[in-house]
Design a protein around this motif. Structure first.
Motif, PDB file in Angstrom:
ATOM      1  N   TRP A  38       0.901  -1.095  -0.039  1.00 41.88           N
ATOM      2  CA  TRP A  38      -0.036   0.018  -0.033  1.00 41.88           C
ATOM      3  C   TRP A  38       0.928   1.019  -0.034  1.00 41.88           C
ATOM      4  N   ASN A  42       1.158   5.562  -1.643  1.00 46.48           N
ATOM      5  CA  ASN A  42       0.744   6.617  -1.869  1.00 46.48           C
ATOM      6  C   ASN A  42       0.962   7.293  -3.294  1.00 46.48           C
ATOM      7  N   LYS A  52      -3.133   3.856  -2.132  1.00 42.53           N
ATOM      8  CA  LYS A  52      -4.416   4.020  -1.010  1.00 42.53           C
ATOM      9  C   LYS A  52      -4.427   5.259  -0.514  1.00 42.53           C
ATOM     10  N   GLY A  53      -3.814   6.537  -1.153  1.00 42.33           N
ATOM     11  CA  GLY A  53      -4.122   7.798  -0.937  1.00 42.33           C
ATOM     12  C   GLY A  53      -2.905   8.260  -0.142  1.00 42.33           C
ATOM     13  N   ASN A  54      -2.989   9.257   0.475  1.00 39.06           N
ATOM     14  CA  ASN A  54      -2.010   9.924   1.286  1.00 39.06           C
ATOM     15  C   ASN A  54      -1.819   9.051   2.384  1.00 39.06           C
ATOM     16  N   THR A  92      -1.854   9.587   5.628  1.00 34.89           N
ATOM     17  CA  THR A  92      -2.878   9.547   6.735  1.00 34.89           C
ATOM     18  C   THR A  92      -3.986   8.372   6.236  1.00 34.89           C
ATOM     19  N   LYS A  93      -4.269   8.313   4.929  1.00 35.91           N
ATOM     20  CA  LYS A  93      -5.524   7.338   4.672  1.00 35.91           C
ATOM     21  C   LYS A  93      -4.748   5.988   4.670  1.00 35.91           C
ATOM     22  N   THR A  98      -4.672   4.904   8.335  1.00 34.91           N
ATOM     23  CA  THR A  98      -6.129   4.685   8.591  1.00 34.91           C
ATOM     24  C   THR A  98      -6.624   3.205   8.058  1.00 34.91           C
ATOM     25  N   SER A  99      -6.408   3.022   7.050  1.00 32.37           N
ATOM     26  CA  SER A  99      -6.743   1.860   6.224  1.00 32.37           C
ATOM     27  C   SER A  99      -5.809   0.434   6.966  1.00 32.37           C
ATOM     28  N   ASP A 159      -7.794   0.187  10.603  1.00 30.00           N
ATOM     29  CA  ASP A 159      -9.064  -0.284  10.396  1.00 30.00           C
ATOM     30  C   ASP A 159      -8.876  -1.899  10.148  1.00 30.00           C
ATOM     31  N   THR A 211       4.495   4.554   4.951  1.00 31.86           N
ATOM     32  CA  THR A 211       3.962   5.349   6.191  1.00 31.86           C
ATOM     33  C   THR A 211       4.994   6.179   6.954  1.00 31.86           C
TER      34      THR A 211
END
Length: 183
Positions: free
Chosen positions: A32, A34, A80-82, A84-85, A88-89, A92, A105
């Motif tokens: 994952w 960015n 997966k985005g920035n 932070t995202k 978060t993923s 979660d 990360t």
């Protein structure tokens, strides 16, 4: 730089999935990141010229080279985005076991993964990088200092945070000079 990045990708991938595995066994590594996925309405040539996709293509080129050398390992690179995202993923997914093999990360998030026992201790593998005089040893020193001498993440680059103060903004607001008592 490309050779070093390929080496870190190889090192990370192999240590996370290859320990004790049969060499001909098919292995998939999920990463994952960015790295924004290119615009599908444009050609690859057009997208490669767009600075928003430089990191994506750099990673894809490294992955292609890595997979050519290690045909039993497939790298599934997922945007997966920035940061932070991504964090978060992962957080979660900790409850369900849905998190990647590798993630791009920040270090403060790595601490959460270590606390939740989903991070791999890569100290033994980082020892190889410590011997490499071409690798920026400051990166490793920072990582090693964060986790009591252990490596739970391997840096491929570092960015520095900067605070800049525009004195004219303070002057306009009547705040005076930095550190000056305005009462």
């Amino acid at each position: 730089m490309k050779k070093k990045s390929l080496g870190i990708l190889a090192l990370t991938s192999l240590m996370l999935v290859g320990c004790g595995e049969k060499k001909n066994q098919q292995i998939e590594v999920t990463w994952w990141n960015n790295y924004q996925t290119p615009d599908t309405s444009k050609t690859e040539e057009e997208n490669r010229k767009n600075k928003n996709y430089f990191e994506y293509y750099y990673a894809q080129d490294l992955i292609a080279e890595f997979e050519a050398v290690h045909p039993n390992i497939k790298i599934d690179s997922q945007y997966k985005g920035n940061y932070t995202k991504i964090a978060t993923s992962i957080k979660d997914g900790m409850a369900t076991g849905n998190f990647p093999t590798i993630a791009s990360t920040y270090q403060d998030n790595v601490a959460t993964y270590v606390d939740n026992e989903i991070s791999y201790d890569m100290t033994a593998f980082a020892a190889e990088l410590e011997k490499d005089t071409d690798f920026n040893q400051n990166y490793l020193t920072i990582e090693k200092g964060c986790f009591n001498g252990k490596y739970y993440s391997l840096p491929y680059s570092k960015s520095g945070e900067t605070l800049a103060i525009n004195q004219s903004v303070f002057d306009l607001e009547g705040a005076g000079k930095a550190g000056e008592d305005t009462t």
